[in-house]
Design a protein around this motif. Structure first.
Motif, PDB file in Angstrom:
ATOM      1  N   VAL A 162       0.853  -1.192   0.000  1.00  0.00           N
ATOM      2  CA  VAL A 162       0.000   0.000   0.000  1.00  0.00           C
ATOM      3  C   VAL A 162       0.890   1.244   0.000  1.00  0.00           C
ATOM      4  CG1 VAL A 162      -1.687   1.338   1.297  1.00  0.00           C
ATOM      5  CG2 VAL A 162      -1.891  -1.164   1.190  1.00  0.00           C
ATOM      6  N   GLY A 163       0.695   2.103  -0.984  1.00  0.00           N
ATOM      7  CA  GLY A 163       1.496   3.318  -1.100  1.00  0.00           C
ATOM      8  C   GLY A 163       2.801   3.136  -1.843  1.00  0.00           C
ATOM      9  N   LEU A 164       3.120   1.891  -2.213  1.00  0.00           N
ATOM     10  CA  LEU A 164       4.383   1.620  -2.916  1.00  0.00           C
ATOM     11  C   LEU A 164       4.181   1.349  -4.401  1.00  0.00           C
ATOM     12  CD1 LEU A 164       6.227  -0.658  -0.307  1.00  0.00           C
ATOM     13  CD2 LEU A 164       6.415   1.813  -0.629  1.00  0.00           C
ATOM     14  N   VAL A 165       2.936   1.109  -4.820  1.00  0.00           N
ATOM     15  CA  VAL A 165       2.617   0.889  -6.229  1.00  0.00           C
ATOM     16  C   VAL A 165       1.377   1.702  -6.581  1.00  0.00           C
ATOM     17  CG1 VAL A 165       3.615  -1.429  -6.308  1.00  0.00           C
ATOM     18  CG2 VAL A 165       1.207  -1.143  -5.699  1.00  0.00           C
ATOM     19  N   ASP A 166       1.194   1.967  -7.862  1.00  0.00           N
ATOM     20  CA  ASP A 166      -0.010   2.660  -8.310  1.00  0.00           C
ATOM     21  C   ASP A 166      -1.241   1.797  -8.050  1.00  0.00           C
ATOM     22  OD1 ASP A 166       1.519   4.769  -9.184  1.00  0.00           O
ATOM     23  OD2 ASP A 166       1.658   4.016 -11.249  1.00  0.00           O
ATOM     24  N   LYS A 167      -2.372   2.436  -7.886  1.00  0.00           N
ATOM     25  CA  LYS A 167      -3.600   1.710  -7.580  1.00  0.00           C
ATOM     26  C   LYS A 167      -4.015   0.766  -8.691  1.00  0.00           C
ATOM     27  CE  LYS A 167      -5.465   5.129  -4.351  1.00  0.00           C
ATOM     28  NZ  LYS A 167      -6.580   6.062  -4.040  1.00  0.00           N
ATOM     29  N   ASP A 168      -3.594   1.059  -9.935  1.00  0.00           N
ATOM     30  CA  ASP A 168      -3.984   0.186 -11.046  1.00  0.00           C
ATOM     31  C   ASP A 168      -2.952  -0.905 -11.327  1.00  0.00           C
ATOM     32  OD1 ASP A 168      -2.039   1.862 -11.973  1.00  0.00           O
ATOM     33  OD2 ASP A 168      -3.054   2.395 -13.845  1.00  0.00           O
ATOM     34  N   SER A 169      -1.914  -1.007 -10.503  1.00  0.00           N
ATOM     35  CA  SER A 169      -0.952  -2.103 -10.637  1.00  0.00           C
ATOM     36  C   SER A 169      -1.616  -3.409 -10.208  1.00  0.00           C
ATOM     37  CB  SER A 169       0.286  -1.854  -9.776  1.00  0.00           C
ATOM     38  OG  SER A 169       0.962  -0.693 -10.194  1.00  0.00           O
ATOM     39  N   PHE A 170      -1.394  -4.463 -10.962  1.00  0.00           N
ATOM     40  CA  PHE A 170      -1.978  -5.761 -10.622  1.00  0.00           C
ATOM     41  C   PHE A 170      -1.015  -6.515  -9.729  1.00  0.00           C
ATOM     42  CE2 PHE A 170      -3.351 -10.093 -10.932  1.00  0.00           C
ATOM     43  CZ  PHE A 170      -4.729 -10.015 -11.056  1.00  0.00           C
ATOM     44  N   LEU A 171      -1.476  -6.876  -8.525  1.00  0.00           N
ATOM     45  CA  LEU A 171      -0.624  -7.538  -7.547  1.00  0.00           C
ATOM     46  C   LEU A 171      -0.893  -9.044  -7.528  1.00  0.00           C
ATOM     47  CD1 LEU A 171      -0.862  -5.049  -4.530  1.00  0.00           C
ATOM     48  CD2 LEU A 171       0.642  -4.975  -6.525  1.00  0.00           C
ATOM     49  N   MET A 172       0.187  -9.820  -7.574  1.00  0.00           N
ATOM     50  CA  MET A 172       0.119 -11.271  -7.429  1.00  0.00           C
ATOM     51  C   MET A 172       0.883 -11.607  -6.149  1.00  0.00           C
ATOM     52  SD  MET A 172       0.799 -12.286 -11.429  1.00  0.00           S
ATOM     53  CE  MET A 172       1.852 -10.858 -11.751  1.00  0.00           C
ATOM     54  N   LEU A 173       0.154 -11.918  -5.098  1.00  0.00           N
ATOM     55  CA  LEU A 173       0.739 -12.025  -3.766  1.00  0.00           C
ATOM     56  C   LEU A 173       0.519 -13.394  -3.150  1.00  0.00           C
ATOM     57  CD1 LEU A 173      -0.525  -8.583  -2.353  1.00  0.00           C
ATOM     58  CD2 LEU A 173       1.632  -9.051  -3.533  1.00  0.00           C
ATOM     59  N   GLY A 174       1.584 -13.978  -2.628  1.00  0.00           N
ATOM     60  CA  GLY A 174       1.466 -15.222  -1.876  1.00  0.00           C
ATOM     61  C   GLY A 174       2.021 -16.437  -2.597  1.00  0.00           C
ATOM     62  N   PRO A 175       2.203 -17.543  -1.861  1.00  0.00           N
ATOM     63  CA  PRO A 175       2.810 -18.756  -2.401  1.00  0.00           C
ATOM     64  C   PRO A 175       2.028 -19.427  -3.522  1.00  0.00           C
ATOM     65  CG  PRO A 175       2.811 -18.789   0.007  1.00  0.00           C
ATOM     66  CD  PRO A 175       1.954 -17.643  -0.410  1.00  0.00           C
ATOM     67  N   GLN A 176       0.763 -19.069  -3.697  1.00  0.00           N
ATOM     68  CA  GLN A 176       0.016 -19.649  -4.814  1.00  0.00           C
ATOM     69  C   GLN A 176       0.610 -19.208  -6.151  1.00  0.00           C
ATOM     70  OE1 GLN A 176      -1.151 -17.421  -2.654  1.00  0.00           O
ATOM     71  NE2 GLN A 176      -2.768 -16.137  -3.506  1.00  0.00           N
ATOM     72  N   TYR A 177       1.459 -18.163  -6.117  1.00  0.00           N
ATOM     73  CA  TYR A 177       2.139 -17.687  -7.322  1.00  0.00           C
ATOM     74  C   TYR A 177       3.626 -18.067  -7.333  1.00  0.00           C
ATOM     75  CZ  TYR A 177      -2.000 -14.746  -8.077  1.00  0.00           C
ATOM     76  OH  TYR A 177      -3.275 -14.299  -8.286  1.00  0.00           O
ATOM     77  N   ALA A 178       4.031 -18.985  -6.484  1.00  0.00           N
ATOM     78  CA  ALA A 178       5.450 -19.362  -6.395  1.00  0.00           C
ATOM     79  C   ALA A 178       5.955 -19.890  -7.737  1.00  0.00           C
ATOM     80  CB  ALA A 178       5.643 -20.417  -5.298  1.00  0.00           C
ATOM     81  N   LEU A 179       7.101 -19.379  -8.158  1.00  0.00           N
ATOM     82  CA  LEU A 179       7.670 -19.734  -9.458  1.00  0.00           C
ATOM     83  C   LEU A 179       8.536 -20.985  -9.321  1.00  0.00           C
ATOM     84  CD1 LEU A 179       8.677 -16.147 -10.668  1.00  0.00           C
ATOM     85  CD2 LEU A 179       6.583 -17.424 -11.199  1.00  0.00           C
ATOM     86  N   LEU A 180       7.916 -22.127  -9.463  1.00  0.00           N
ATOM     87  CA  LEU A 180       8.610 -23.399  -9.338  1.00  0.00           C
ATOM     88  C   LEU A 180       8.768 -24.062 -10.704  1.00  0.00           C
ATOM     89  CD1 LEU A 180       6.987 -25.000  -6.161  1.00  0.00           C
ATOM     90  CD2 LEU A 180       8.854 -23.345  -6.325  1.00  0.00           C
ATOM     91  N   ARG A 181       9.891 -24.730 -10.871  1.00  0.00           N
ATOM     92  CA  ARG A 181      10.142 -25.444 -12.120  1.00  0.00           C
ATOM     93  C   ARG A 181       9.148 -26.591 -12.285  1.00  0.00           C
ATOM     94  NH1 ARG A 181      15.088 -24.907  -9.765  1.00  0.00           N
ATOM     95  NH2 ARG A 181      15.406 -27.143  -9.435  1.00  0.00           N
ATOM     96  N   GLU A 182       8.916 -26.972 -13.531  1.00  0.00           N
ATOM     97  CA  GLU A 182       7.908 -27.976 -13.842  1.00  0.00           C
ATOM     98  C   GLU A 182       8.185 -29.304 -13.159  1.00  0.00           C
ATOM     99  OE1 GLU A 182       5.792 -30.043 -17.780  1.00  0.00           O
ATOM    100  OE2 GLU A 182       7.498 -28.680 -18.003  1.00  0.00           O
ATOM    101  N   GLU A 183       9.479 -29.627 -12.969  1.00  0.00           N
ATOM    102  CA  GLU A 183       9.805 -30.918 -12.361  1.00  0.00           C
ATOM    103  C   GLU A 183       9.311 -31.025 -10.924  1.00  0.00           C
ATOM    104  OE1 GLU A 183      13.936 -28.777 -12.761  1.00  0.00           O
ATOM    105  OE2 GLU A 183      12.068 -28.912 -13.902  1.00  0.00           O
ATOM    106  N   PHE A 184       9.150 -29.906 -10.230  1.00  0.00           N
ATOM    107  CA  PHE A 184       8.594 -29.967  -8.876  1.00  0.00           C
ATOM    108  C   PHE A 184       7.104 -30.291  -8.918  1.00  0.00           C
ATOM    109  CE2 PHE A 184      12.493 -27.688  -8.028  1.00  0.00           C
ATOM    110  CZ  PHE A 184      12.886 -28.238  -6.824  1.00  0.00           C
ATOM    111  N   PHE A 185       6.406 -29.737  -9.892  1.00  0.00           N
ATOM    112  CA  PHE A 185       4.995 -30.056 -10.063  1.00  0.00           C
ATOM    113  C   PHE A 185       4.826 -31.543 -10.373  1.00  0.00           C
ATOM    114  CE2 PHE A 185       1.249 -30.462 -12.850  1.00  0.00           C
ATOM    115  CZ  PHE A 185       0.270 -29.947 -12.003  1.00  0.00           C
ATOM    116  N   GLU A 186       5.705 -32.066 -11.234  1.00  0.00           N
ATOM    117  CA  GLU A 186       5.633 -33.482 -11.595  1.00  0.00           C
ATOM    118  C   GLU A 186       6.027 -34.380 -10.425  1.00  0.00           C
ATOM    119  OE1 GLU A 186       8.168 -33.646 -14.973  1.00  0.00           O
ATOM    120  OE2 GLU A 186       6.685 -32.773 -16.346  1.00  0.00           O
ATOM    121  N   GLN A 187       7.075 -33.973  -9.693  1.00  0.00           N
ATOM    122  CA  GLN A 187       7.545 -34.774  -8.563  1.00  0.00           C
ATOM    123  C   GLN A 187       6.491 -34.842  -7.471  1.00  0.00           C
ATOM    124  OE1 GLN A 187      10.833 -36.127  -8.617  1.00  0.00           O
ATOM    125  NE2 GLN A 187      10.088 -37.390  -6.927  1.00  0.00           N
TER     126      GLN A 187
END
Length: 369
Positions: A162-187
């Motif tokens: 809050v106060g660090l980005v413009d109000k129209d910036s789209f925020l993706m917050l939390g581990p549901q957006y964790a950038l994991l390699r495909e092999e972790f999904f498969e494993q």
């Protein structure tokens, strides 16, 4: 679609930023995008690794000694010394190298994953990029971006920017957006979450491990009677202490030493618990249901480590300069003597990260570009 990624690795910065950007880049390429990395040639860089992944890298030059000696904390409070130059100079060099190497300008998206860059740099880069995406987890400076990704877990995650980005910036917050390699999904699909043997510990503190926690943990384990446990130790190619760590590991029973492995998902999935840092490796562990004994090795990891304890999955021992071999010994003895607590922690971790975060990020961006 043309995408640029501005990210660095070094002995001080570590490799986590590069690793997650490579994951994102590969996912974009599967959607038909062309991706170009822009990285500074710092000591301990991971440019070789990026190229090994089949990705193109344009290297920014090392800063001159005069510029480097004049670097200080800028007005927004970020430390530009990890950048090795000023934000203005970095933005100018980034624009120049893109204009000299890409005919399709402005590019569709510039992704920046760097603690040394903020809204000053992002505003200047818009002359060669239609939109800007920031990957951050410090929430300590203002950004000029269309998208912001913070994949970490914080109790106050929805208030941090809050106060660090413009109000129209789209925020993706939390581990549901964790950038994991495909092999972790498969494993993940091959993991038996209720299978607890209490027979294997993984030790990993990132590719660089600047505070040499790996050696400290091995020293602790060496003093214990753990003949019935196997220990897997992983270091990165840029770890300056890797030879000493290998010598110690080779002198110990039931210890397996690995350097710069490509099958982290497999080695990790065999562990019952990990002794590790509280960085991005957290989400790889959680995806496979592996609890941790964690030590923060950088100031930006402290808050994450404290907030993770509220999930009752990990045991936080403190910051690296506070953690002794005795503390590590006590923590290991306690956790391996309580398989029931490991089982509960495994199930909680497994429920938080499903390994599909990178696809969620890609879907959001493609819808809004």
């Amino acid at each position: 679609m043309y995408i640029g990624i501005r990210v660095d690795a070094s002995y001080e910065i570590g490799s986590g930023h590069v690793m997650r950007c490579v994951t994102l880049a590969k996912a974009f390429m599967l959607k038909g995008a062309k991706v170009l990395f822009i990285c500074r040639n710092l000591q301990g860089n991971m440019n070789f690794y990026i190229r090994e992944q089949g990705l193109e890298v344009l290297e920014l030059p090392q800063a001159s000694l005069q510029i480097y000696n004049n670097i200080d904390v800028n007005d927004s409070g970020i430390h530009c010394e990890i950048l090795s130059t000023t934000q203005e100079q970095d933005a100018l060099q980034t624009c120049e190298i893109i204009l000299n190497n890409i005919s399709q300008v402005p590019i569709d998206l510039m992704i920046v994953d760097h603690y040394g860059l903020d809204g000053i740099w992002q505003k200047k880069i818009r002359c060669i990029a239609k939109k800007v995406m920031v990957i951050d987890d410090l929430a300590n400076r203002k950004h000029n971006c269309n998208f912001l990704l913070d994949q970490n877990y914080y109790v106050d995650i929805h208030k941090r920017y809050v106060g660090l980005v413009d109000k129209d910036s789209f925020l993706m917050l939390g581990p549901q957006y964790a950038l994991l390699r495909e092999e972790f999904f498969e494993q993940r699909n091959a993991v038996s979450i209720d299978d607890i043997e209490n027979k294997r510990i993984l030790v990993f503190f990132g590719s660089s491990d600047p505070t040499n926690e790996t050696y400290k943990v091995l020293s602790s384990i060496q003093s214990m009677n753990l003949n019935d446990l196997a220990i897997d130790v992983i270091v990165g190619k840029i770890n300056i202490n890797k030879n000493d760590i290998k010598t110690m590991a080779d002198s110990m029973r039931n210890v397996n030493y690995y350097c710069q492995i490509s099958n982290m998902n497999e080695v990790l999935s065999n562990a019952d618990v990990a002794v590790c840092a509280s960085g991005s490796f957290t989400w790889e562990r959680y995806c496979l249901g592996i609890p941790g004994i964690i030590i923060s090795v950088a100031d930006n990891q402290k808050q994450l480590a404290r907030d993770l304890t509220t999930l009752e999955i990990d045991t936080y021992l403190g910051h690296s300069n506070e953690v002794t071999t005795h503390l590590i010994t006590v923590a290991i003895e306690e956790i391996i003597s309580n398989p029931t607590s490991i089982l509960k922690a495994r199930n909680k971790a497994y429920s938080i990260v499903d390994g599909n975060g990178v696809n969620r990020v890609i879907d959001v961006i493609l819808r809004k570009l």
